[in-house]
Write a protein that holds these residues in place. Sequence first.
Motif, short mmCIF file in Angstrom:
data_model
loop_
_atom_site.label_atom_id
_atom_site.label_comp_id
_atom_site.label_asym_id
_atom_site.label_seq_id
_atom_site.Cartn_x
_atom_site.Cartn_y
_atom_site.Cartn_z
N GLY A 130 4.95 10.37 6.81
CA GLY A 130 3.49 10.35 6.95
C GLY A 130 2.94 11.67 7.44
N ILE A 131 3.65 12.31 8.37
CA ILE A 131 3.21 13.62 8.86
C ILE A 131 3.35 14.67 7.76
CG2 ILE A 131 3.70 15.46 10.52
CD1 ILE A 131 4.68 13.22 12.45
N GLY A 132 4.50 14.67 7.08
CA GLY A 132 4.73 15.66 6.03
C GLY A 132 3.74 15.55 4.89
N ALA A 133 3.28 14.33 4.61
CA ALA A 133 2.36 14.11 3.50
C ALA A 133 0.95 14.58 3.80
CB ALA A 133 2.34 12.62 3.13
N ILE A 153 8.77 5.76 -0.97
CA ILE A 153 7.93 5.12 0.04
C ILE A 153 7.12 3.97 -0.55
CG2 ILE A 153 5.92 5.46 1.55
CD1 ILE A 153 8.42 6.58 2.79
N VAL A 154 6.54 4.17 -1.74
CA VAL A 154 5.68 3.12 -2.31
C VAL A 154 6.48 1.91 -2.76
CG1 VAL A 154 3.84 4.73 -2.95
CG2 VAL A 154 5.65 4.16 -4.62
N LYS A 155 7.79 2.04 -2.88
CA LYS A 155 8.62 0.86 -3.14
C LYS A 155 8.57 -0.10 -1.95
CE LYS A 155 12.06 3.21 -6.05
NZ LYS A 155 13.50 3.64 -6.12
N MET A 156 8.45 0.47 -0.75
CA MET A 156 8.42 -0.33 0.48
C MET A 156 7.00 -0.60 0.95
SD MET A 156 11.65 -0.73 1.04
CE MET A 156 11.71 -1.31 2.74
N ASP A 157 6.07 0.29 0.67
CA ASP A 157 4.70 0.17 1.14
C ASP A 157 3.78 0.70 0.04
OD1 ASP A 157 2.27 0.17 2.40
OD2 ASP A 157 2.86 1.45 4.08
N SER A 158 3.37 -0.18 -0.87
CA SER A 158 2.61 0.26 -2.05
C SER A 158 1.24 0.81 -1.71
CB SER A 158 2.47 -0.91 -3.03
OG SER A 158 1.75 -1.98 -2.43
N SER A 159 0.76 0.59 -0.49
CA SER A 159 -0.56 1.09 -0.11
C SER A 159 -0.49 2.29 0.83
CB SER A 159 -1.37 -0.04 0.54
OG SER A 159 -0.75 -0.48 1.73
N HIS A 160 0.71 2.87 0.98
CA HIS A 160 0.86 4.01 1.90
C HIS A 160 -0.06 5.15 1.44
CE1 HIS A 160 2.61 7.48 3.94
NE2 HIS A 160 3.26 6.64 4.74
N GLU A 161 -1.02 5.50 2.28
CA GLU A 161 -2.05 6.45 1.87
C GLU A 161 -1.49 7.81 1.50
OE1 GLU A 161 -6.18 8.43 3.69
OE2 GLU A 161 -5.23 6.69 4.68
N GLY A 162 -0.58 8.33 2.33
CA GLY A 162 -0.04 9.65 2.07
C GLY A 162 0.80 9.69 0.80
N ALA A 163 1.63 8.67 0.60
CA ALA A 163 2.48 8.62 -0.59
C ALA A 163 1.64 8.47 -1.86
CB ALA A 163 3.49 7.49 -0.48
N CYS A 164 0.66 7.59 -1.82
CA CYS A 164 -0.20 7.39 -3.00
C CYS A 164 -0.96 8.67 -3.35
CB CYS A 164 -1.17 6.25 -2.76
SG CYS A 164 -0.38 4.62 -2.70
N ALA A 165 -1.42 9.38 -2.32
CA ALA A 165 -2.15 10.63 -2.57
C ALA A 165 -1.22 11.69 -3.16
CB ALA A 165 -2.77 11.14 -1.27
N LEU A 166 0.02 11.74 -2.69
CA LEU A 166 0.97 12.70 -3.25
C LEU A 166 1.26 12.39 -4.72
CD1 LEU A 166 3.77 13.46 -0.62
CD2 LEU A 166 2.64 15.11 -2.09
N LEU A 167 1.42 11.13 -5.05
CA LEU A 167 1.69 10.76 -6.44
C LEU A 167 0.50 11.13 -7.33
CD1 LEU A 167 3.37 7.29 -5.85
CD2 LEU A 167 4.52 9.40 -6.52
#
Length: 341
Positions: A130-133, A153-167
Amino acid sequence: MTVMEPRHRMGLRHLSRMTDDRGILEHAEFEHPRFEHGYCTDDNARLLVVAVRDNAENPDSALLARIAARFLIDAQRRDGSIHNRMSFERMWIDAPSTDDCWGRALWGFGTAVTRSSDAELRTSCYDAFGIGALTRSDSLRSMCFAMLGAAEIVKMDSSHEGACALLADGVAMFAFHPNGHGDWMWPEPRLAYANALIPEAMLAVGESLNHGGLITRGTRLLHWLIREESLGDHLSVTPVGGRGRGDIKPGFDQQPIEVAAIADAAARASAVTGDDYWEEVIDLAVNWFLGNNDVGLVMMDTETGGGYDGLRPTGVNLNQGAESTLAMISTMQHRSSMWLV
């Protein structure tokens, strides 16, 4: 395709030899760690990925994963940037950046979240991701590594804001790097290093976002790359210095990291498309280490468990550094039936 099975099975013992309580050391002279060269985040990120992929089947993997994760977390700054180089005296000797070390750290964090059985490790890596994102890189490869972590990350938390933004930023970055024209499909003027990472990231982002166009592009680009990095019945990968249109094959020195990237990308393509062809590509990568390469020499030391640093026109670089050993092991992990656990 037949995989040429080695006479001995090795496990992670050379990784344990190369690792102390701070992290994995970067370089080796033959099988002996070169302490004076210290540590780097790039290799500790690779170590984290390899260790958690082991699923604690090897007695050393759980400890190696914890050591690697702690190194990465200590390297991270509050703004998400990452130090890459630490001296053996445990001092950071570079400025933090969002170069490849940043992307690889996010790849490691994401992989640990989905693959580790250690709840404490998963939590700390989730928080560090989360920090790195929070930040971004201008480097295509660094962003591709980060996208691989985000896809985990989105496999475990599909709504993770940082991961979704990176994708989402990955989709935009790929649009900014269109394929080449004619017989040069690659989105860069020359092949560089870890080339298969780019189509693998396209596949990972495409699968995560249900983006069929990106899956198709990644699959086609990986097909092109395998043709470009093959010669006859074996891989003839991009050498140090890169490869451009019309360059004569084979080229040297060849690096194990290139073969490992092909194995990872082929495994991803196999999982996403279900096409058996990609299993044959994994066999090509495994066999490159076992001697089916441009020089016909084995690229691993079956006594120490280390991977050799490079393939030269006249032979093998017998040093067994962290990057090369991790590349060899990560490739062999795709064929667990032939690997010691």
